[in-house]
Scaffold this motif. Structure first.
Motif, PDB file in Angstrom:
ATOM      1  N   HIS A  62      47.748  60.246   9.804  1.00 16.59           N
ATOM      2  CA  HIS A  62      47.548  61.353   9.649  1.00 16.59           C
ATOM      3  C   HIS A  62      46.927  62.431   7.783  1.00 16.59           C
ATOM      4  O   HIS A  62      46.776  61.264   7.313  1.00 16.59           O
ATOM      5  CB  HIS A  62      49.338  61.524   8.978  1.00 16.59           C
ATOM      6  N   THR A  63      47.552  63.871   8.541  1.00 19.64           N
ATOM      7  CA  THR A  63      46.772  63.921   6.924  1.00 19.64           C
ATOM      8  C   THR A  63      48.366  64.765   6.383  1.00 19.64           C
ATOM      9  O   THR A  63      48.947  65.386   7.341  1.00 19.64           O
ATOM     10  CB  THR A  63      46.010  65.480   7.723  1.00 19.64           C
ATOM     11  N   ALA A  64      48.146  64.683   5.001  1.00 22.15           N
ATOM     12  CA  ALA A  64      49.604  65.398   4.018  1.00 22.15           C
ATOM     13  C   ALA A  64      48.561  65.968   3.541  1.00 22.15           C
ATOM     14  O   ALA A  64      48.514  65.801   2.060  1.00 22.15           O
ATOM     15  CB  ALA A  64      49.989  64.013   3.669  1.00 22.15           C
ATOM     16  N   PHE A  65      50.283  67.038   3.747  1.00 24.77           N
ATOM     17  CA  PHE A  65      49.737  68.503   2.800  1.00 24.77           C
ATOM     18  C   PHE A  65      51.187  68.465   2.029  1.00 24.77           C
ATOM     19  O   PHE A  65      52.323  68.428   2.364  1.00 24.77           O
ATOM     20  CB  PHE A  65      49.679  68.746   3.775  1.00 24.77           C
ATOM     21  N   LEU A  70      59.791  67.728  14.456  1.00 21.46           N
ATOM     22  CA  LEU A  70      60.416  66.648  13.689  1.00 21.46           C
ATOM     23  C   LEU A  70      60.451  64.967  14.701  1.00 21.46           C
ATOM     24  O   LEU A  70      60.615  65.176  15.040  1.00 21.46           O
ATOM     25  CB  LEU A  70      61.390  66.807  12.409  1.00 21.46           C
ATOM     26  N   SER A  71      59.168  64.247  14.163  1.00 17.52           N
ATOM     27  CA  SER A  71      59.666  62.712  14.541  1.00 17.52           C
ATOM     28  C   SER A  71      59.640  62.142  13.378  1.00 17.52           C
ATOM     29  O   SER A  71      60.056  61.090  13.598  1.00 17.52           O
ATOM     30  CB  SER A  71      57.857  62.828  14.561  1.00 17.52           C
ATOM     31  N   LEU A  87      58.131  65.125   5.514  1.00 11.32           N
ATOM     32  CA  LEU A  87      58.468  65.355   7.008  1.00 11.32           C
ATOM     33  C   LEU A  87      57.554  64.854   7.714  1.00 11.32           C
ATOM     34  O   LEU A  87      55.907  64.907   7.425  1.00 11.32           O
ATOM     35  CB  LEU A  87      59.157  66.490   6.636  1.00 11.32           C
ATOM     36  N   TYR A  88      56.924  64.819   8.856  1.00 10.69           N
ATOM     37  CA  TYR A  88      56.607  63.828   9.564  1.00 10.69           C
ATOM     38  C   TYR A  88      56.430  64.487  10.859  1.00 10.69           C
ATOM     39  O   TYR A  88      57.200  64.676  12.076  1.00 10.69           O
ATOM     40  CB  TYR A  88      56.520  61.904  10.348  1.00 10.69           C
ATOM     41  N   VAL A 116      50.593  64.496  10.883  1.00 13.27           N
ATOM     42  CA  VAL A 116      50.964  65.304  10.106  1.00 13.27           C
ATOM     43  C   VAL A 116      52.294  64.854   9.391  1.00 13.27           C
ATOM     44  O   VAL A 116      53.012  64.824   9.651  1.00 13.27           O
ATOM     45  CB  VAL A 116      50.704  66.922  10.342  1.00 13.27           C
ATOM     46  N   GLU A 117      52.073  65.018   8.385  1.00 13.08           N
ATOM     47  CA  GLU A 117      52.855  65.428   6.913  1.00 13.08           C
ATOM     48  C   GLU A 117      52.862  65.998   6.184  1.00 13.08           C
ATOM     49  O   GLU A 117      51.490  66.178   5.638  1.00 13.08           O
ATOM     50  CB  GLU A 117      52.189  63.546   6.189  1.00 13.08           C
ATOM     51  N   ILE A 118      54.180  66.843   5.907  1.00 12.12           N
ATOM     52  CA  ILE A 118      54.372  67.996   4.528  1.00 12.12           C
ATOM     53  C   ILE A 118      54.739  66.718   3.613  1.00 12.12           C
ATOM     54  O   ILE A 118      56.233  66.480   3.722  1.00 12.12           O
ATOM     55  CB  ILE A 118      55.007  68.941   5.116  1.00 12.12           C
TER      56      ILE A 118
END
Length: 279
Positions: A76-79, A100-101, A112-113, A122-124
């Motif tokens: 994942h890319t983590a923002f 949301l996973s 959050l994934y 994606v991770e936020i």
């Protein structure tokens, strides 16, 4: 570990670049869900970011094959958002536009994934204050995972449709074929600090961050990356003089480099492209 790290303690993650099959759909996801804004756009490519900072480069290639289940590459890319209220707003956008996973409290952060339309992870997240990060006796940071109360997080939302200025790519998480080979490259050669080590995962950082890179073998991937998915990610290392010094030291460590528009590029043991650029 090399006594003087090649990746300096002041380095940080810059941009992540993805190859996608459908540019319009992917741009819509990263604007509507992640909250990024389009900074540049042409027929086949777009750069998105937060404020004036570019964070994500998308290149469309309809002929690129989808990533195979056995290929290494992006987990994942983590923002990284600057506030918990901004993370609550991201949860609002996910609930409205996506699915949301996962949602986790990692002691150092709340995250959050989800996945984008092309299957890229994606991770936020937002970071808790550094003073609250748990540390082992040797000073390394302890990262864990417990469930996150998403309803309580949603109650903190500031309601924003956009990721605020100050949002960055906090870290990149890769799926690798070998923990030992990845540790030899990223820790022993590049000099990133090992923060958390598990039998099938490493979390490493430049300086004292909890991690700029995650590396795991959880899905047993063995083939090099290619086709859609991660094209490259970058470390920002400082000014042009610092960039040149890093390149000389990489050459001294027998790490081959290739010129790119904003700096230079190296390959990790799985063939993932890692770029270095100046501020």
């Amino acid at each position: 570990m090399t006594p003087s790290p090649l990746v300096l303690d002041t380095a940080r993650i810059g941009r992540t670049a993805l190859v996608v099959a459908n540019l319009d759909e992917t741009v819509e996801f990263y604007t509507d869900v992640v909250g990024l804004t389009v900074q540049t756009r042409d027929t086949n490519a777009a750069t998105l970011g937060a404020g004036e900072t570019p964070l994500l480069v998308l290149t469309e290639d309809e002929e690129a094959p989808p990533r195979r289940r056995d290929q290494t590459g992006l987990f994942h890319t983590a923002f990284l958002l600057p506030t918990r209220a901004a993370l609550g707003a991201a949860l609002d956008r996910i609930r409205e536009h996506a699915r949301l996973s996962g949602a986790s409290d990692h002691y150092v952060s709340e995250a959050l994934y989800l996945s984008d339309p092309e299957g890229n992870g994606v991770e936020i997240y937002w970071d808790r204050p550094r003073a609250e990060w748990p540390r082992a006796d040797d000073g390394t940071i302890e990262i864990g995972t417990i469930p996150l109360d998403v309803d309580e997080l949603a109650a903190q939302s500031d309601g924003s449709a956009d990721a605020p200025a100050g949002t960055t790519v906090g870290h990149v998480h890769l799926e690798v074929s070998s923990i030992d080979a990845s540790k030899a490259f990223y820790v022993d050669t590049l000099g990133l600090r090992l923060q958390t080590e598990m039998p099938s995962a490493l979390f490493v950082a430049a300086g004292d961050y909890h991690h700029h890179l995650g590396l795991n073998t959880w899905n047993g991937r063995t083939r090099p990356p290619g086709g859609r998915g991660l094209a490259w990610f970058e470390f920002v290392v400082g000014d042009a003089e610092t960039l040149a010094a890093v390149r000389r030291r990489l050459a001294d460590a027998d790490v081959s480099t290739t010129d790119v528009a904003d700096g230079f590029e190296v390959g990790d043991p799985d063939g993932v492209s890692l770029r270095f650029c100046a501020q």
